[in-house]
Write an enzyme that holds these catalytic residues in place. Sequence first.
Site, PDB file in Angstrom:
ATOM      1  N   PHE A 153     -25.717  51.655 -15.416  1.00  0.00           N
ATOM      2  CA  PHE A 153     -26.647  52.565 -16.626  1.00  0.00           C
ATOM      3  C   PHE A 153     -25.725  53.003 -17.491  1.00  0.00           C
ATOM      4  CE2 PHE A 153     -28.842  55.826 -18.728  1.00  0.00           C
ATOM      5  CZ  PHE A 153     -30.072  55.181 -19.080  1.00  0.00           C
TER       6      PHE A 153
ATOM      7  N   ASP B 233     -16.820  54.323 -18.354  1.00  0.00           N
ATOM      8  CA  ASP B 233     -18.166  55.476 -18.993  1.00  0.00           C
ATOM      9  C   ASP B 233     -18.016  56.572 -18.223  1.00  0.00           C
ATOM     10  OD1 ASP B 233     -20.468  56.325 -19.456  1.00  0.00           O
ATOM     11  OD2 ASP B 233     -21.457  54.422 -19.641  1.00  0.00           O
TER      12      ASP B 233
ATOM     13  N   LYS C  65     -22.633  63.438 -23.565  1.00  0.00           N
ATOM     14  CA  LYS C  65     -23.546  64.854 -22.716  1.00  0.00           C
ATOM     15  C   LYS C  65     -22.878  66.055 -22.877  1.00  0.00           C
ATOM     16  CE  LYS C  65     -26.202  61.242 -19.694  1.00  0.00           C
ATOM     17  NZ  LYS C  65     -27.360  61.615 -20.553  1.00  0.00           N
TER      18      LYS C  65
END
Length: 401
Positions: free
Chosen positions: A141, A226, A255
């Site tokens: 994801f 990531d 984030k």
Amino acid sequence: MSATETAIASAEAHSAHNYHPLPVVVASAEGAWMTDVEGRRYLDLLAGYSALNFGHGNPRLIDAAKAQLERVTLTSRAFHHDRFADFCAQLAELCSMEMVLPMNTGAEAVETAVKTARKWGYRVKGVPDGMAKIIVASDNFHGRTTTIVSFSTDPEARADYGPYTPGFEIVPYGDLTALREAMTENTVAVLLEPIQGEAGVLVPPAGYLPGVRELTRERNVLFVADEIQSGLGRTGKTFALEHEGVVPDVYLLGKALGGGVVPVSAVVSSAEILGVFRPGEHGSTFGGNPLACAVALEVVAMLRTGEFQERAAELGDHLHRELGLLVGGGAVETVRGRGLWAGVDITPALGTGREISERLLAERVLVKDTHGSTIRIAPPLVISKEDLDWGLDRLRTVLSV
């Protein structure tokens, strides 16, 4: 109707149904707690998918944002501003890298990394034009843009968005042999999550990430990590890769970099790799804006102390120890994760992940499900041990353990 019902009905009527939120309407939050429009308090065990690592309304981050709001919030990259250089230099130093390319969202960072790897492949590695390949892992994801869903294996994220972007090879996560066999002279990068969050907080087999690092070095291929969810303290280290003693060629951050205040993301790498860009070849009006830089600079300063990483490690040990006691008792099948991050596979007979999340909501605990009967637990790193135990007690109540 109640205030909650009214707000939910309005949202259902006037917003696209691309999310299925739990039936709670948050009005305020502080630390690890949220309060809804009717004054009920809930323990947040999701932390905005790690965007709120430092808690809701962290005073240091709010003060940094307020101070910058009174000075300047946006210049665009047409001009320099007085927070940009410090942000880039200090984030690069935190990552032991040389250069930063700032963006806004995590998906933008991934898109930027795809462009970076391809441009590096053509200009530095010498891959023939239009032939660059990037290897990714199944169950990944990395976001929901058209390019990113082109290499997703999740039907829900991918269906009905074709035609899909070519140039990606998908191999099983954790399988070094498959990765080795997929590599060709035209492979420019391997893009991986050190821990797969959306897939259920999947931790790869021991030795896999060092093996990826060794293989990419041998083949002159970029290792792009990531760390948008796993990075910046969540796992008990600044970066999840540190648990394996691995340093990638490129970090993707987001984030928590914005402290839950503003969206901030970044691609962080060497001068050789990010040096492939020239003016006009890539950009963002809001990327690296003064407000974002001010907040992110404070995030970097907080991470430099090591206290949040240490807290995540200590409370994470406690979390996994307590969750581990539930395994084998008929309610929990498996627990995975690192630090203050866990994927909990509930016995399907007890309910889906959504149903378990709704039962926890009734107990004033907020979590979110992922596939099947899996729930994710990722509280703000500022949570107290007492509050964490209170939340775990509510989980035991819901599971009747």
